[in-house]
Design a protein around this motif. Structure first.
Motif, PDB file in Angstrom:
ATOM      1  N   LEU A 160       1.013   6.989   5.672  1.00 30.48           N
ATOM      2  CA  LEU A 160      -0.253   6.273   5.539  1.00 30.48           C
ATOM      3  C   LEU A 160      -1.388   7.113   6.104  1.00 30.48           C
ATOM      4  O   LEU A 160      -1.259   7.705   7.169  1.00 30.48           O
ATOM      5  CB  LEU A 160      -0.178   4.935   6.280  1.00 30.48           C
ATOM      6  CG  LEU A 160       0.893   3.968   5.776  1.00 30.48           C
ATOM      7  CD1 LEU A 160       0.970   2.752   6.685  1.00 30.48           C
ATOM      8  CD2 LEU A 160       0.623   3.557   4.343  1.00 30.48           C
ATOM      9  N   ASP A 161      -2.505   7.155   5.389  1.00 30.24           N
ATOM     10  CA  ASP A 161      -3.668   7.879   5.900  1.00 30.24           C
ATOM     11  C   ASP A 161      -4.673   6.882   6.465  1.00 30.24           C
ATOM     12  O   ASP A 161      -4.477   5.669   6.398  1.00 30.24           O
ATOM     13  CB  ASP A 161      -4.284   8.756   4.807  1.00 30.24           C
ATOM     14  CG  ASP A 161      -4.763   7.967   3.598  1.00 30.24           C
ATOM     15  OD1 ASP A 161      -5.132   6.778   3.743  1.00 30.24           O
ATOM     16  OD2 ASP A 161      -4.777   8.543   2.499  1.00 30.24           O
ATOM     17  N   SER A 162      -5.760   7.384   7.019  1.00 27.10           N
ATOM     18  CA  SER A 162      -6.721   6.511   7.699  1.00 27.10           C
ATOM     19  C   SER A 162      -7.402   5.531   6.747  1.00 27.10           C
ATOM     20  O   SER A 162      -7.639   4.378   7.111  1.00 27.10           O
ATOM     21  CB  SER A 162      -7.760   7.334   8.459  1.00 27.10           C
ATOM     22  OG  SER A 162      -8.452   8.186   7.581  1.00 27.10           O
ATOM     23  N   LEU A 163      -7.690   5.949   5.530  1.00 28.27           N
ATOM     24  CA  LEU A 163      -8.310   5.042   4.571  1.00 28.27           C
ATOM     25  C   LEU A 163      -7.357   3.903   4.206  1.00 28.27           C
ATOM     26  O   LEU A 163      -7.751   2.731   4.156  1.00 28.27           O
ATOM     27  CB  LEU A 163      -8.731   5.801   3.305  1.00 28.27           C
ATOM     28  CG  LEU A 163      -9.373   4.956   2.207  1.00 28.27           C
ATOM     29  CD1 LEU A 163     -10.615   4.242   2.725  1.00 28.27           C
ATOM     30  CD2 LEU A 163      -9.711   5.809   1.007  1.00 28.27           C
ATOM     31  N   THR A 164      -6.099   4.245   3.988  1.00 26.54           N
ATOM     32  CA  THR A 164      -5.106   3.223   3.682  1.00 26.54           C
ATOM     33  C   THR A 164      -4.930   2.276   4.859  1.00 26.54           C
ATOM     34  O   THR A 164      -4.780   1.066   4.672  1.00 26.54           O
ATOM     35  CB  THR A 164      -3.764   3.872   3.299  1.00 26.54           C
ATOM     36  OG1 THR A 164      -3.988   4.772   2.211  1.00 26.54           O
ATOM     37  CG2 THR A 164      -2.746   2.834   2.881  1.00 26.54           C
ATOM     38  N   MET A 165      -4.972   2.808   6.070  1.00 25.64           N
ATOM     39  CA  MET A 165      -4.862   1.956   7.258  1.00 25.64           C
ATOM     40  C   MET A 165      -6.009   0.950   7.309  1.00 25.64           C
ATOM     41  O   MET A 165      -5.802  -0.213   7.657  1.00 25.64           O
ATOM     42  CB  MET A 165      -4.838   2.798   8.537  1.00 25.64           C
ATOM     43  CG  MET A 165      -3.516   3.476   8.798  1.00 25.64           C
ATOM     44  SD  MET A 165      -2.160   2.307   9.030  1.00 25.64           S
ATOM     45  CE  MET A 165      -2.662   1.516  10.554  1.00 25.64           C
ATOM     46  N   VAL A 166      -7.204   1.364   6.952  1.00 21.83           N
ATOM     47  CA  VAL A 166      -8.339   0.433   6.925  1.00 21.83           C
ATOM     48  C   VAL A 166      -8.078  -0.667   5.905  1.00 21.83           C
ATOM     49  O   VAL A 166      -8.299  -1.852   6.181  1.00 21.83           O
ATOM     50  CB  VAL A 166      -9.661   1.174   6.620  1.00 21.83           C
ATOM     51  CG1 VAL A 166     -10.789   0.199   6.329  1.00 21.83           C
ATOM     52  CG2 VAL A 166     -10.025   2.091   7.777  1.00 21.83           C
ATOM     53  N   GLU A 167      -7.583  -0.301   4.736  1.00 21.99           N
ATOM     54  CA  GLU A 167      -7.270  -1.301   3.716  1.00 21.99           C
ATOM     55  C   GLU A 167      -6.188  -2.267   4.190  1.00 21.99           C
ATOM     56  O   GLU A 167      -6.278  -3.473   3.962  1.00 21.99           O
ATOM     57  CB  GLU A 167      -6.822  -0.612   2.423  1.00 21.99           C
ATOM     58  CG  GLU A 167      -7.922   0.151   1.729  1.00 21.99           C
ATOM     59  CD  GLU A 167      -7.428   0.834   0.483  1.00 21.99           C
ATOM     60  OE1 GLU A 167      -7.581   0.232  -0.599  1.00 21.99           O
ATOM     61  OE2 GLU A 167      -6.882   1.947   0.585  1.00 21.99           O
ATOM     62  N   PHE A 176       0.795  -1.223   0.000  1.00 20.45           N
ATOM     63  CA  PHE A 176       0.000   0.000   0.000  1.00 20.45           C
ATOM     64  C   PHE A 176       0.832   1.279   0.000  1.00 20.45           C
ATOM     65  O   PHE A 176       0.270   2.365  -0.098  1.00 20.45           O
ATOM     66  CB  PHE A 176      -0.942   0.010   1.210  1.00 20.45           C
ATOM     67  CG  PHE A 176      -2.068  -0.975   1.087  1.00 20.45           C
ATOM     68  CD1 PHE A 176      -3.206  -0.660   0.375  1.00 20.45           C
ATOM     69  CD2 PHE A 176      -1.974  -2.227   1.665  1.00 20.45           C
ATOM     70  CE1 PHE A 176      -4.239  -1.569   0.237  1.00 20.45           C
ATOM     71  CE2 PHE A 176      -3.004  -3.148   1.546  1.00 20.45           C
ATOM     72  CZ  PHE A 176      -4.134  -2.822   0.823  1.00 20.45           C
ATOM     73  N   LEU A 177       2.134   1.161   0.115  1.00 16.88           N
ATOM     74  CA  LEU A 177       2.979   2.359   0.172  1.00 16.88           C
ATOM     75  C   LEU A 177       3.209   2.968  -1.196  1.00 16.88           C
ATOM     76  O   LEU A 177       3.223   2.272  -2.212  1.00 16.88           O
ATOM     77  CB  LEU A 177       4.351   2.010   0.767  1.00 16.88           C
ATOM     78  CG  LEU A 177       4.422   1.765   2.255  1.00 16.88           C
ATOM     79  CD1 LEU A 177       5.850   1.419   2.648  1.00 16.88           C
ATOM     80  CD2 LEU A 177       3.936   2.957   3.044  1.00 16.88           C
ATOM     81  N   VAL A 218       1.944   6.900  10.166  1.00 15.16           N
ATOM     82  CA  VAL A 218       1.422   8.107   9.542  1.00 15.16           C
ATOM     83  C   VAL A 218       2.550   9.079   9.210  1.00 15.16           C
ATOM     84  O   VAL A 218       2.729   9.462   8.047  1.00 15.16           O
ATOM     85  CB  VAL A 218       0.363   8.785  10.451  1.00 15.16           C
ATOM     86  CG1 VAL A 218      -0.099  10.098   9.854  1.00 15.16           C
ATOM     87  CG2 VAL A 218      -0.825   7.852  10.658  1.00 15.16           C
ATOM     88  N   GLU A 219       3.321   9.454  10.208  1.00 17.74           N
ATOM     89  CA  GLU A 219       4.346  10.485  10.020  1.00 17.74           C
ATOM     90  C   GLU A 219       5.479  10.041   9.102  1.00 17.74           C
ATOM     91  O   GLU A 219       5.913  10.780   8.230  1.00 17.74           O
ATOM     92  CB  GLU A 219       4.924  10.925  11.373  1.00 17.74           C
ATOM     93  CG  GLU A 219       3.942  11.658  12.250  1.00 17.74           C
ATOM     94  CD  GLU A 219       3.139  10.722  13.153  1.00 17.74           C
ATOM     95  OE1 GLU A 219       3.148   9.486  12.936  1.00 17.74           O
ATOM     96  OE2 GLU A 219       2.472  11.225  14.068  1.00 17.74           O
ATOM     97  N   ASP A 220       5.992   8.820   9.312  1.00 19.37           N
ATOM     98  CA  ASP A 220       7.162   8.363   8.555  1.00 19.37           C
ATOM     99  C   ASP A 220       6.805   7.722   7.214  1.00 19.37           C
ATOM    100  O   ASP A 220       7.479   7.946   6.214  1.00 19.37           O
ATOM    101  CB  ASP A 220       7.990   7.373   9.387  1.00 19.37           C
ATOM    102  CG  ASP A 220       8.532   8.003  10.659  1.00 19.37           C
ATOM    103  OD1 ASP A 220       8.741   9.236  10.682  1.00 19.37           O
ATOM    104  OD2 ASP A 220       8.735   7.265  11.636  1.00 19.37           O
TER     105      ASP A 220
END
Length: 120
Positions: free
Chosen positions: A76-83, A52-53, A71-73
């Motif tokens: 990743l955003d919240s939608l990507t985290m869900v995926e 996903f990166l 998130v910071e490094d």
């Protein structure tokens, strides 16, 4: 996670759900599901995250430590985290609650969490 009931059909479904991950990640996920070996959890999760990166962040992931922030490094955003969570659930055969997800801030948090779920 119940590795005794992992069938050939389950393997086929898993291969399909992880088809955009590297072949190494897919094979480790299958081995994880068959054996329940918690040592495979880290490499499987890293492989899923890598899928996903953004291309420019993949080298950062390869050199990442457990303190690398999602998130910071890695951006990743919240939608990507869900995926990612959905893919990790497929890969590991476990369920992850929303409350649990919010506590996962670093790669180390994720590895420890998955290993504890598998081992516990």
């Amino acid at each position: 996670m119940n590795s005794e009931n992992f069938t050939q059909e389950d393997e086929k479904v898993l291969r399909e759900s992880l088809k955009r991950c590297s072949p190494e990640t897919i094979e480790k996920a299958i081995e994880l599901r068959k054996t329940g070996n918690p040592e495979l959890a880290g490499p499987v999760v890293i492989g899923v995250i890598e899928r996903f990166l953004e291309p420019d962040k993949k080298d950062l992931l390869k050199a990442a430590s457990d303190s690398t922030k999602l998130v910071e490094d890695l951006g990743l955003d919240s939608l990507t985290m869900v995926e990612i969570v959905l893919s990790v659930e497929d890969a590991t055969g476990m369920s992850i609650d929303n409350d649990e997800i919010q506590k996962l801030q670093t790669l180390g948090d994720i590895k420890a969490f998955i290993a504890s779920k598998i081992g516990g």
